[in-house]
Design a protein around this motif. Sequence first.
Motif, short mmCIF file in Angstrom:
data_model
loop_
_atom_site.label_atom_id
_atom_site.label_comp_id
_atom_site.label_asym_id
_atom_site.label_seq_id
_atom_site.Cartn_x
_atom_site.Cartn_y
_atom_site.Cartn_z
N UNK A 147 -0.17 -39.12 24.47
CA UNK A 147 -1.00 -37.69 24.27
C UNK A 147 -1.09 -37.86 25.39
N UNK B 110 -16.80 -32.91 27.07
CA UNK B 110 -16.57 -33.35 26.04
C UNK B 110 -15.76 -34.81 25.80
N UNK C 89 -13.90 -38.08 25.68
CA UNK C 89 -15.06 -39.55 25.36
C UNK C 89 -14.48 -40.81 26.56
N UNK C 90 -13.86 -40.58 27.14
CA UNK C 90 -13.43 -41.82 27.64
C UNK C 90 -12.54 -41.52 29.56
N UNK C 91 -13.45 -40.74 29.64
CA UNK C 91 -13.12 -39.80 31.01
C UNK C 91 -11.63 -39.10 31.19
N UNK D 226 -3.59 -30.50 22.67
CA UNK D 226 -3.68 -31.89 22.97
C UNK D 226 -2.15 -32.22 22.38
N UNK D 227 -1.28 -32.51 22.90
CA UNK D 227 0.69 -32.46 22.35
C UNK D 227 0.93 -33.91 22.27
N UNK E 115 -0.64 -35.37 18.24
CA UNK E 115 -0.55 -36.31 17.84
C UNK E 115 -1.53 -36.73 17.16
N UNK E 116 -2.36 -38.81 16.42
CA UNK E 116 -3.67 -38.61 15.98
C UNK E 116 -4.66 -39.13 16.49
N UNK E 117 -5.42 -39.12 16.13
CA UNK E 117 -6.79 -39.80 17.03
C UNK E 117 -6.83 -41.15 17.32
N UNK E 118 -6.94 -41.99 18.50
CA UNK E 118 -7.01 -42.58 19.07
C UNK E 118 -8.19 -43.37 17.69
N UNK E 119 -9.15 -43.01 18.22
CA UNK E 119 -10.55 -43.93 18.10
C UNK E 119 -10.37 -44.15 16.64
N UNK F 230 -6.17 -41.00 27.59
CA UNK F 230 -6.28 -40.34 26.73
C UNK F 230 -5.68 -40.80 25.14
N UNK F 231 -6.95 -40.37 24.12
CA UNK F 231 -7.21 -41.18 22.51
C UNK F 231 -6.65 -40.48 21.76
N UNK F 232 -6.48 -38.92 22.07
CA UNK F 232 -5.68 -37.99 21.37
C UNK F 232 -6.81 -37.66 19.89
N UNK F 233 -7.92 -37.78 20.42
CA UNK F 233 -8.86 -37.13 19.65
C UNK F 233 -9.13 -35.98 19.30
N UNK F 234 -8.99 -35.44 20.51
CA UNK F 234 -8.65 -33.90 20.19
C UNK F 234 -10.71 -32.89 20.62
N UNK F 235 -11.74 -33.69 20.94
CA UNK F 235 -12.77 -33.02 21.03
C UNK F 235 -13.18 -32.32 22.44
N UNK G 264 -15.33 -46.57 23.82
CA UNK G 264 -14.59 -46.38 24.68
C UNK G 264 -13.45 -47.50 24.98
#
Lengths: 632, 189
Positions: B54, B137, B139-141, B47-48, A34-38, B11-16, A56
């Motif tokens: 995601x 890591x 960022x959105x808990x 992260x899938x 998946x691609x980053x939501x931010x 989950x925003x899929x930022x992969x942090x 956030x």
Amino acid sequence: MTRETMDVATEALYERACDCGIETGLDRLEAQQPQCGFGQLGTCCRICYMGPCRIDPFATDGSSRGVCGADANVIVTRNLLREATGGAASHVGHARHVALTLRDAMNGRAPYAIVDRAKLLSVATGLGIAVEGKADTDIAKEVVDKALEDYGRQDGEPANWVAFRTPPKELEMWKELGLVVSNVHNEIEEAMHRTSGGNDADPVNLLLGTLRMGIADGVGLAMATDLQDIMFGTPQVRGIEANVGVLDANKVNLAMHGHNPVLSEKIVEWSIRLDDEARAAGAEGMNVVGVCCTGNELTMRHGVPMAGHNLQSELLLVTGAVDAMAVDVQCIWPGTVKVAECFDTKIITTEANVKIPGAMHIPFEAANADEAAEKIVRTAIEAFVARKGKEVSIPQVKASGLAGFSVEAIVDVLAKVDPDNPLKPVIDNIVAGNIYGVVAFAGCPNPKIRASEMTEIMAKELLANNVLVVTTGCTAHILAQAGLMSPEATEKYAGDGLKAVLTALGGAAGLDGPLPPVWHMGSCVDNSRIVNLLAALAGTLGVKLSQLPVAGSAPELVQEKAVSIGSWLLALGLTVHTAPVLHVLGSPVATKVLTEDLVGITGGRAYVEYDPKKAAAGLLADIATKRAALGI
Amino acid sequence: MKEIFVDIERCTACKACEIACAVEHSATKTLFGAVFESPAPQKRVHVEPALVYSYPVRCLHCTDAPCIAACPNGAMTRDSVTGSVIVDEDRCQGCFMCAMVCQFGAISVSAQTRTALKCDRCPDRLAVGLPPACVEACPTRALVFGEEEDLASEKRLSAAARVAQAVSGAAVHPSSATPLDTLRSLRGY
């Protein structure tokens, strides 16, 4: 991306890529999921080194802020302005390159000439240049001076191309809103300055900056089109073919990819001059084909076959039949080099600021245009010799149709119906509802939504509802490949009213059948042609562009350039549909201003819808509202 | 015993989490050190994509872990201090019986040793009272480190509140849509 739902040619090429173990953008898109939501929401800020900061998206009370205190609204609108700046920089850079080429040509330092004298005179007159008794060369030099003035003036007066090509009502509106652009380079500097750390933190002010950047982009578009027409000719309606099937295994296939006809025109010229060499090398001749927007430039002016859109730029190479792909600027995927390495294909970069490791670099400048073009064509012939006799796989898929719908060409056709008032037949039919409206399609193929046939289905839905479709850029490739630029498509897809109008116009133009229902108006810079056409309609009717029953759509938006073009259309007051959504949803202010409040400012509105049928319905509803307001 | 829980909605899929995991399992344990290391450190969380959502997939450290039972060498064990399911690389023969029986795809392969590679819940961090690197890591808990009972208790309270609202006739407000919800609704047309 489900491969099953892609078009036949793309599907076949993708299958072959998989069989050969060649990675393409479709594979990389899948790997990126998946691609980053931010990133998608626009709430990632990398402008300073206290960051990077991210907002956030679940702190909807606005409590989440970057180290400097910037909230989501500030970060999103700064990022959006920077996207538009990237797009505008591309277009004003393109236009400047063309202007400098014309300058050098007029001074005898570059092998180009004035091809379209009528266009030179009309542009010069439009710019307020007295033409009486002057040599064409001197007029052209004055046009160049006017062009370069738009990159250097510091007097705050409207840029020459703003004053020349902006409809009077919109120019007046921009003056009232403080949006008049004077110097396009200053605009880019201002935008980078104000979005740099610790400057503009007013999201609405930043959004107005994005509209200004759109207007700067419009200067680049209009100037590029005008100067290219002067140097290479104004397009006339002609037959074209589109899709990978235009490659010919027995010929030297030289694909032109990029944007600037200053290069590709020379390649066409030298391909003709070196055709005998190609034959001596065992080929059945040269076959120059066009990819992306320089492909549109060539097909509009010479009927050069349209080999593929941007997403197919890698896949075309998978045929093994492309001997060379010469590129200039913009939309050149680094991935093309990796695919080319699997075959005898040469990727040739030509611009000092666009190099790719693994590609061959042949520097191309206006002054050495002939030498460089000759070398590029010879390189393609040599690659053919290396490729000759090896297996290639060209899906035999192509569509035919008509292209070359410049405003001048359209007016020529319409003048055959009403020589005194050529636009009258169109306006009468818009009023009568036979032409319910006009929607302009621009932009790219986006692999994220290409499989949904977004562009084709939207267009067909609109045509069935008597909406005339005009198009530029890679959406023109998509619609040409779908057969929608053929007269037969009018019979098949146009609603009864639109069909009757196009049939009458086709008859007047001396065609066997109707005009096609989708008009190919050129490359991405040629979105200026669309605006010129709408400006002429609005001028004849005495209304603002925002009142016309028209809309724009980037149905598969990819590039920053689409953001800046869209910003220009929003500044002009048009409804602009996009999919995917711009990177703005993280900001409630940006979302509301772009989708609601802007209507009360310029008349423009951003509209997002990913489903092609719903998107068409949304634009039809928008057109219905505008028709009702006009009382038609 | 604390566990890592995932709130998929956040989950925003930022992969942090992926980056932090690899860094924690690097030699230097710093981002700018890790990117220059060879062999490159590997992540244990993936992260899938899942419909419009995601989801960070990692070992759930099951109470009745099939990977422990399946391992023929006793290389997969439960750490007596942290309770985490961990791999003894020296004993692991790289047969991946553990990966076969894992229902979550949580076991991947070490590029260097070809042995099983999985989440160990960052024992060095736990030892000094820090949460696992992925949790810190996030960022959105979306990733939280807590007791099962606390999670259940929170959900019970939330359920009770909904019932109470319904019974009292108070309007049950749908939770306000976040920007991410809007994005998901567009992608999931």
